[in-house]
Design an enzyme around this catalytic site. Structure first.
Site, short mmCIF file in Angstrom:
data_model
loop_
_atom_site.label_atom_id
_atom_site.label_comp_id
_atom_site.label_asym_id
_atom_site.label_seq_id
_atom_site.Cartn_x
_atom_site.Cartn_y
_atom_site.Cartn_z
CD GLU A 1 62.78 -14.57 -19.06
OE1 GLU A 1 61.93 -15.08 -20.08
OE2 GLU A 1 63.40 -15.16 -18.46
CE LYS B 1 60.54 -5.96 -12.50
NZ LYS B 1 58.79 -6.02 -12.83
NE ARG C 1 56.18 -9.73 -4.63
CZ ARG C 1 56.42 -9.34 -5.09
NH1 ARG C 1 57.62 -8.75 -5.59
NH2 ARG C 1 55.37 -8.45 -5.88
CD GLU D 1 55.29 -10.08 -14.09
OE1 GLU D 1 54.67 -8.79 -13.46
OE2 GLU D 1 55.88 -10.94 -13.60
CG PHE E 1 59.29 -15.79 -16.11
CD1 PHE E 1 58.07 -14.93 -16.86
CD2 PHE E 1 59.21 -16.10 -15.33
CE1 PHE E 1 57.84 -13.98 -15.74
CE2 PHE E 1 59.59 -15.78 -13.73
CZ PHE E 1 58.77 -14.16 -14.65
#
Length: 175
Positions: free
Chosen positions: A26, A28, A48, A75, A115
């Protein structure tokens, strides 16, 4: 419905592009990683650093309408008119003050590019093959019918060709 408090996102590693029929490749996305949790209490979103992201992106409140027990990995991306991600714009969103969130959302609205689907209606998909998780993800995105939610496209096998196309389009790379 009890979802995990935190799922550590998998991170890409630097390497050379390659072809493999056993891999999905995929683009980025040049954005901010965010895992979205939808449960009976609504939407939680964090990356994160486990910082709350849901309140920083009011244009994504519709994610709370996904079925309870949904966890998406994706994302947060600001797209330019040509469809390419604009990293500086997402940085300005990340650095906006609490008072400036609404204005920032109007100036640089984000798209949630999903994703992976980690949970569906409370069922863990973490041990399911990627093909199964992607199928469930595509069904969920289609059913949502929201222009600010999209599934990341991928290609199986042709990593070198995708990397070359990404380079030509001047996007960050592939995963």
């Amino acid at each position: 419905m009890q979802l995990p408090e935190h799922i550590e996102p998998m991170l890409a590693k630097i390497g050379n592009a390659f072809d493999s029929p056993g891999h999905l490749f995929e683009l980025k996305w040049d954005g901010v990683r965010a895992i979205s949790y939808v449960d009976d209490d609504g939407l939680r979103m964090h990356g994160r650093r486990r910082r709350d992201l849901a309140t920083r992106y009011p244009e994504l409140t519709f994610l709370a309408d996904l079925p309870a027990g949904t966890v998406l990995d994706g994302e947060l991306v600001v797209l330019r008119e040509d469809g390419r991600p604009e990293f500086r714009a997402i940085l300005s969103r990340e650095n906006a003050s609490a008072a400036g969130v609404a204005a920032a959302a109007k100036k640089n609205p984000v798209v949630y590019v999903a994703f992976d689907m980690l949970y569906a209606r409370g069922e863990s998909l973490l041990d399911a093959p990627l093909t199964v998780r992607r199928e469930r993800l595509l069904e969920t995105v289609k059913a949502a019918g929201q222009p600010r939610l999209m599934a990341s496209d991928g290609v199986v096998g042709d990593g070198l060709a995708l990397f070359e196309a990404a380079s030509e389009q001047q996007v960050e790379g592939i995963v």
